[in-house]
Design a protein around this motif. Structure first.
Motif, short mmCIF file in Angstrom:
data_model
loop_
_atom_site.label_atom_id
_atom_site.label_comp_id
_atom_site.label_asym_id
_atom_site.label_seq_id
_atom_site.Cartn_x
_atom_site.Cartn_y
_atom_site.Cartn_z
N ASN A 1 0.86 -1.18 0.00
CA ASN A 1 0.00 0.00 0.00
C ASN A 1 0.90 1.23 0.00
O ASN A 1 1.55 1.54 1.00
CB ASN A 1 -0.90 -0.01 1.24
CG ASN A 1 -1.47 1.36 1.59
OD1 ASN A 1 -1.32 1.83 2.71
ND2 ASN A 1 -2.11 2.01 0.64
N ASP B 1 1.69 4.83 0.43
CA ASP B 1 1.09 5.92 1.17
C ASP B 1 2.01 7.14 1.11
O ASP B 1 3.17 7.05 1.53
CB ASP B 1 0.89 5.48 2.64
CG ASP B 1 0.18 6.52 3.50
OD1 ASP B 1 -0.52 7.37 2.93
OD2 ASP B 1 0.33 6.46 4.73
N PRO B 2 1.55 8.26 0.50
CA PRO B 2 0.16 8.59 0.17
C PRO B 2 -0.24 8.38 -1.30
O PRO B 2 -1.36 8.77 -1.67
CB PRO B 2 0.10 10.08 0.51
CG PRO B 2 1.46 10.58 0.10
CD PRO B 2 2.42 9.47 0.46
N ALA C 1 -3.72 7.05 -1.91
CA ALA C 1 -4.74 7.60 -1.01
C ALA C 1 -6.14 7.58 -1.63
O ALA C 1 -7.12 7.28 -0.94
CB ALA C 1 -4.37 9.02 -0.59
N TYR D 1 -7.41 3.93 -1.68
CA TYR D 1 -7.65 3.52 -0.29
C TYR D 1 -8.98 4.07 0.23
O TYR D 1 -9.80 3.34 0.79
CB TYR D 1 -6.48 3.99 0.57
CG TYR D 1 -6.53 3.61 2.03
CD1 TYR D 1 -6.05 2.37 2.47
CD2 TYR D 1 -7.05 4.48 2.99
CE1 TYR D 1 -6.08 2.02 3.82
CE2 TYR D 1 -7.08 4.15 4.33
CZ TYR D 1 -6.59 2.91 4.74
OH TYR D 1 -6.63 2.57 6.07
N ASN E 1 7.24 8.30 -0.18
CA ASN E 1 6.19 7.37 0.22
C ASN E 1 6.69 6.30 1.17
O ASN E 1 7.90 6.01 1.22
CB ASN E 1 5.61 6.68 -1.01
CG ASN E 1 4.48 7.45 -1.67
OD1 ASN E 1 3.35 6.97 -1.77
ND2 ASN E 1 4.78 8.66 -2.14
#
Length: 332
Positions: free
Chosen positions: A86, A88-89, A92, A95, A257
């Motif tokens: 995942n 991140d960000p 985003a 998600y 990230n």
């Protein structure tokens, strides 16, 4: 690539977790379905988590390769258990669209320091004093990177659905590059193979990439290529309030990230050992770069990646065992 089937996976997993309470290993009798993107270079991260889960007694299925959007919706619905990548960000929007914190369990940072941005070959950068992407508003500068004769700079970009394509398209508009820059999208590996061939022929190149990934092991920043900065921070969607400026004042257009393990929230709450594991695992980005480089050098088969993952565990046995023991204690 196997498709994710429909079913009440989360509910059955929760029931299994409840009925195996008191078992010697907290994951005994409980199935886990990992998912990952179609980027084979992310398999290492997934397999490392899988092997730790297996030590906890979980029955871990082979990872299913799906697009990121499908991964998030599948985890949210309970048709899959977790994904180890995942971003991140960067992810985003995906998600949040799939349910956000109400649907997902996400604690800790598995991998930190993942950079992204735009690069050009060092020779062209130095010859024409190009340091910022907005210099490509100049048609004469843009034409230097024209690979197909349409007068626009050809930017080797991002595969649709990865998240980075939305940022790149946003940047092209925000920095006034629509008339002079073409964002080439498709199979990233194929596009970059062509870009590297052009570099070897001594031609100017312009491309997007990220770390960890093998591209920066072939086109080495500072030696072969140079990062381009952006004139100001500008991001789309959920990232719009984020500044991409670094503490030293440099701005490469993308925030640094973290890659995080994201799991179905209901499943994680019913499986505290796995939840603890997801929260505490940490993998140095340099180790991923080294593994990805081996893949690019020809060791990219499933058996190769399996062997590389086992090798990493053996070289970091005390750390790996510590994760497992801490996770196991969380279930008691």
């Amino acid at each position: 690539m196997r498709k994710i089937g429909l079913g009440a996976f989360a509910l059955t997993a929760v029931f299994a977790a409840q009925t195996t309470f008191g078992a010697e290993l907290p994951g005994k009798g409980i199935q886990v379905q990992p998912v990952q993107s179609t980027i084979t270079e992310e398999t290492f991260q997934t397999l490392l988590v899988n092997k730790a889960l297996e030590k906890l007694g979980y029955s871990v299925q082979s990872p299913r390769e799906v697009d990121y959007n499908v991964a998030y919706t599948s985890i949210a619905s309970g048709d899959a258990t977790f994904m180890a990548v995942n971003w991140d960000p960067l992810h985003a929007d995906q998600y949040q669209a799939a349910g956000g914190d109400a649907k997902f369990y996400r604690q800790g940072n598995y991998v930190e320091g993942a950079a992204q941005g735009y690069l050009i070959d060092k020779n062209t950068a130095e010859k024409y004093h190009i340091t910022s992407i907005d210099q490509l508003k100049d048609p004469n500068i843009a034409k230097l990177f024209d690979a197909n004769g349409d007068g626009k700079a050809d930017l080797s970009g991002c595969t649709p659905g990865w998240g980075c394509e939305a940022v790149i398209n946003h940047h092209i508009k925000a920095y006034g590059l629509s008339a002079t820059v073409e964002h080439n999208q498709g199979n990233y590996a194929a596009i970059m193979a062509d870009t590297i061939s052009r570099f070897k022929e001594g031609k100017p190149i312009l491309y997007y990439t990220w770390t960890p990934y093998w591209v920066s092991d072939v086109l080495v920043p500072g030696r072969d290529v140079a990062w381009l900065q952006v004139p100001f921070s500008s991001l789309p969607g959920e990232q719009k309030t984020i500044s991409t400026k670094l503490p030293n004042g440099a701005d490469y257009g993308f925030p640094v990230n973290s890659m995080r393990i994201v799991a179905n929230k209901q499943w994680a709450e019913a499986n505290p050992a796995a939840a603890k594991l997801f929260a505490i695992m940490k993998l140095p980005i340099a180790d991923i770069n080294a593994q990805n480089a081996r893949m690019h050098q020809g060791e990219a088969q499933e058996a190769d990646i399996e062997r590389q993952t086992d090798g990493w565990i053996k070289a970091h046995q005390a750390l790996f065992d510590g994760w497992v023991h801490t996770a196991e204690a969380a279930a008691k």
